[in-house]
Structure formats: structure tokens, C-alpha cells
Design a protein around this motif. Sequence first.
Motif: not given
Length: 335
Positions: A71-84
Motif C-alpha cells: 500500500d506504499g507504507s513503510l514497515k520498520i522492525g522493532a530491532l532495526v538499529r538507528n544507524s541502519d
Amino acid sequence: MIDFELTRVGTPDAAIQIAAATPTAQQGATIRFIAGGTNLIDYMKLDVETPQHLVDINRIPDLAKVEKQSDGSLKIGALVRNSDLAQAPEVLAEYPVLSQALLSGASAQLRNKATTSGNLVQRTRCPYFRDLAYAECNKRTPGSGCAAIGGYHRNHAILGVSDQCIATHASDMDVALMVLDAVIHVQGAKGNRMIPIGEFYKLPGTTPHIENALEPGDLITHVTLPALPEKTKQIYLKLRDRASYEFALASAAIVMQVQTGRMRHVRVAMGGVGTRPWRMPEAERSLEGQAPTERAFRAAADAALRGARPHTDNAFKVELAKLCMIRALTTVTSA
């Protein structure tokens, strides 16, 4: 630091089953999730946080991904590091305000460890909260008082404060998530929930020890960002005492379009001035449909800070916040 038990889990269900036994997910929790640990371990060393059991969620698969949805949204996982997250191609291309906010926070080393979910639940850096030598802290010990109100409070909040607490919310990332209308996805003992970020953080009121909407066992699994209108302009501007590794005195996140000389889809939030990441609906209403002029920017800033409740040492933040917003608006509309 007190002794504690450490359990590593491989699934959300296993994590939730353990954590659901804590009597609260707020101050005084006996069980905590740990991922990057950049904030929690710090407070455990200070004995501000004294969990008896840590649940390491780093081995849960699929929580460290940034994924574009159909749907065009972005999914960001809980463990994604801030730098990544700051360098993710989708973020750089479509949500640069988020990348700018992340890169303005902490140090490179901390950003390499800190996670999306950890950033969402980070605690205030109020010195009276951090230091057990001060017995008066309603956030740490409900009903004990607030040493900051009668003490030195230059860095404290001017928006959302109460007679019980004036601690400032410290995050940069969460200010950007405010203007991006982020939704926080939680899996818990009572099922799954989607919490708009505007409803996630609680005002201190008479219960400053309750900071967010999480309940015992609730595990943040991911955050979603809706697709933005085309050709939005975005900026995160942070004012602080030194150029790096410092919390904001005032910061502004702005998303908007400029069409036929008028501002549309205006989103404004500020950091460093509120007891939570502070959305500015008064400024948004004032700017919507207006031409981008200095007069319009000043009117919006005046409207946004009209409800400020400064104290002696932080009264300067009222004008500083206005100037921060005006400068951010001037920069983003000139780009």
C-alpha cells in the motif's frame, strides 16, 4: 546494579509469556525486554531501573527489517538499529526528516546499538530522575515530589508539564515519527494492537511514572509509516548547546507541500520542549493554505507556544522554540 536473570528467546510468544508476569510495564517493572540496551543498562547501573529479569529479544527473527508494503507504507522492525534506519534507501528517499533526526541523536557508536523500539520507550534524562540522591521524583517514586520544579531546570520541558513533573522527553527520532503519523504495532498477552504515535505517549499529569500505553507483556514488533503525498518538503532542525552528542534545547520536524504558492499537508512537531514528542496542531492550522511568509511563520510559532508553562531557568525556551520553528519553516520552504 542488582543481580538479575537473563533469558534469550527466539519468538515473540516466548518473550510475551515471560514479560506478562511483571505487574507493570512502566516504572517499577520487574521484567524488561532488552535489545540494544543503551538506555536500560545505563539506568540499571544507576539503580533507577531494577528489573529482576531481562528478556533478550535480539534473536527473534524478522524484527530487524525495513520493508516497503504493497500500500506504499513503510514497515520498520522493532530491532532495526538507528544507524541502519537512518541510511535505509526508502527512508533517505521518502522520509528524510526521519534520517536527519536519527543522525542528530546520540553518537555513531550508540546509534549502531540503539533500536527502533528502544528509542520509542527511552526514559527522560532529567538529572533528578537519574540521581537517587534526590528523593523527590514523582516519575521514579510516585508521590515523592518533584525536585526539578524548585531546583535547576534549564533543560526541562515547557509544554505538557504538570505540578508533578516537568521532565523533558529526550528523543529526536520520535519527533520525526510524530510528523510522519507513525503507527506502533504491539503484540501482547491480550492480542495485537495498533497505536497511533499521538496516543502512545502519556502526559505526566498526576501520574508521571506512567509514560506510555504499554501494558505488562506488550512487545513492540514494528512501526509503520503511511505513504506521503508526492513532493513533500521535509526538515529536522535541532538546536543544542554543542554540535554533537547533546540533547535538544529545541528541535523542529516539519513535513509539508508547497503548491501554487500555498502550504498544504502541513505537519509540525517539536522536541526538547515537551514532556513527550510534541505535535503542534495550532501551528499546522495556522499555516495550512497560507503563503510561506515570515509573518505566517511567526503567527504559527506564536500560536504553537501560547500554552507554554516555563519556569525561571527555562523561560528562554519559549522564544528559542519559536525561532527554531521559524528557521525550520524558512529553510524547508526555500529548498
